[in-house]
Design a protein around this motif. Structure first.
Motif, PDB file in Angstrom:
ATOM      1  N   GLU A 275     -12.334   1.551   0.257  1.00 30.13           N
ATOM      2  CA  GLU A 275     -12.245   0.256   0.918  1.00 30.13           C
ATOM      3  C   GLU A 275     -11.070  -0.561   0.384  1.00 30.13           C
ATOM      4  O   GLU A 275     -10.360  -1.230   1.147  1.00 30.13           O
ATOM      5  N   ALA A 276     -10.877  -0.541  -0.956  1.00 27.18           N
ATOM      6  CA  ALA A 276      -9.751  -1.287  -1.531  1.00 27.18           C
ATOM      7  C   ALA A 276      -8.418  -0.749  -1.020  1.00 27.18           C
ATOM      8  O   ALA A 276      -7.484  -1.517  -0.721  1.00 27.18           O
TER       9      ALA A 276
ATOM     10  N   LYS B  23      -3.763  -2.431   5.055  1.00 32.06           N
ATOM     11  CA  LYS B  23      -3.729  -3.368   6.175  1.00 32.06           C
ATOM     12  C   LYS B  23      -2.856  -4.580   5.847  1.00 32.06           C
ATOM     13  O   LYS B  23      -2.096  -5.064   6.700  1.00 32.06           O
ATOM     14  N   ARG B  24      -2.954  -5.096   4.607  1.00 24.07           N
ATOM     15  CA  ARG B  24      -2.105  -6.217   4.216  1.00 24.07           C
ATOM     16  C   ARG B  24      -0.631  -5.821   4.241  1.00 24.07           C
ATOM     17  O   ARG B  24       0.223  -6.593   4.683  1.00 24.07           O
ATOM     18  N   GLN B  25      -0.340  -4.614   3.756  1.00 22.70           N
ATOM     19  CA  GLN B  25       1.043  -4.150   3.761  1.00 22.70           C
ATOM     20  C   GLN B  25       1.571  -4.005   5.180  1.00 22.70           C
ATOM     21  O   GLN B  25       2.714  -4.378   5.485  1.00 22.70           O
ATOM     22  N   ALA B  26       0.740  -3.478   6.081  1.00 24.99           N
ATOM     23  CA  ALA B  26       1.168  -3.302   7.472  1.00 24.99           C
ATOM     24  C   ALA B  26       1.401  -4.652   8.141  1.00 24.99           C
ATOM     25  O   ALA B  26       2.364  -4.842   8.908  1.00 24.99           O
ATOM     26  N   ALA B  27       0.518  -5.650   7.844  1.00 26.75           N
ATOM     27  CA  ALA B  27       0.689  -6.973   8.445  1.00 26.75           C
ATOM     28  C   ALA B  27       1.945  -7.658   7.925  1.00 26.75           C
ATOM     29  O   ALA B  27       2.670  -8.332   8.681  1.00 26.75           O
TER      30      ALA B  27
END
Length: 218
Positions: A170-171, A177-181
């Protein structure tokens, strides 16, 4: 010179006799192997005993009798076989070293091992009222179904979700996801939801439902 001749003659004799000596050793080794086949039975009623363990003493070799008590094992003459089964006394059988042939049939009788337990005295309750009172106050432990039902309650799962940390998978997903955003809007300012009509529509619907009201006012 005479010493060298005697030495050569001895080597020649050993060389000529070596095939016969090797053949004799092979024959002796074959004669020492024996296959023991038989059946395990009770000593009093001569009934077959299934699942009897037959172990060669001092070695990590053995076998187990089948449902009819029949077994077969290969050993050396002079070995000791140990027969053991639940509810029966252990029995040892030493294979005679002078047993002729390479096969032998055996009927192994085993004696039941009786275990005496201490006496237990069961006493009833003096009165029916005392029995009913003890039965009503009895603490019955939860079975597997009740334990599973308690562990899957919605409130218990929500409480566990608040304190249970995320695992490695999960981490990693959250970080990716943060990196992709962050990389999606690289080189330009990210959009603001204040200009997003869908966000305004959701805000108005939440305001009409009363999601932003103080809980104390309710």
């Amino acid at each position: 010179m005479q010493h060298k001749s005697s030495y050569r003659l001895s080597l020649l004799i050993v060389f000529l006799l070596s095939p016969f000596l090797l053949q004799a050793q092979i024959t002796e080794f074959k004669d020492s192997i024996i296959q023991i086949s038989g059946i395990t039975m009770t000593a009093d009623s001569l009934k077959a005993i299934p699942a009897v363990s037959i172990i060669v003493r001092g070695q990590s070799r053995g076998t187990i009798a089948n449902r009819q008590g029949v077994f077969s094992i290969v050993a050396f003459k002079g070995d000791t076989l140990t027969f053991s089964a639940v509810g029966f006394k252990k029995k040892n059988y030493t294979i005679p070293a002078t047993l002729p042939g390479n096969a032998y049939s055996l009927i192994q009788l085993m004696v039941e091992d009786t275990t005496y337990l201490p006496a237990t005295i069961i006493r009833p309750y003096p009165t029916r009222e005392e029995f009913e009172r003890a039965f009503a106050s009895m603490d019955i432990p939860d079975d597997a179904y009740e334990i599973a039902r308690k562990n899957t309650e919605a409130g218990r799962l929500r409480a566990l979700a608040r304190v249970t940390p995320v695992d490695g998978r999960e981490a990693t997903n959250m970080y990716m996801k943060r990196q992709a955003a962050s990389l999606y809007y690289a080189g330009q300012p990210p959009p603001q939801n204040i200009f997003n009509p869908l966000a305004w529509a959701q805000f108005i619907q939440a305001w009409k439902r009363g999601d932003f009201k103080n809980k104390d006012d309710n």
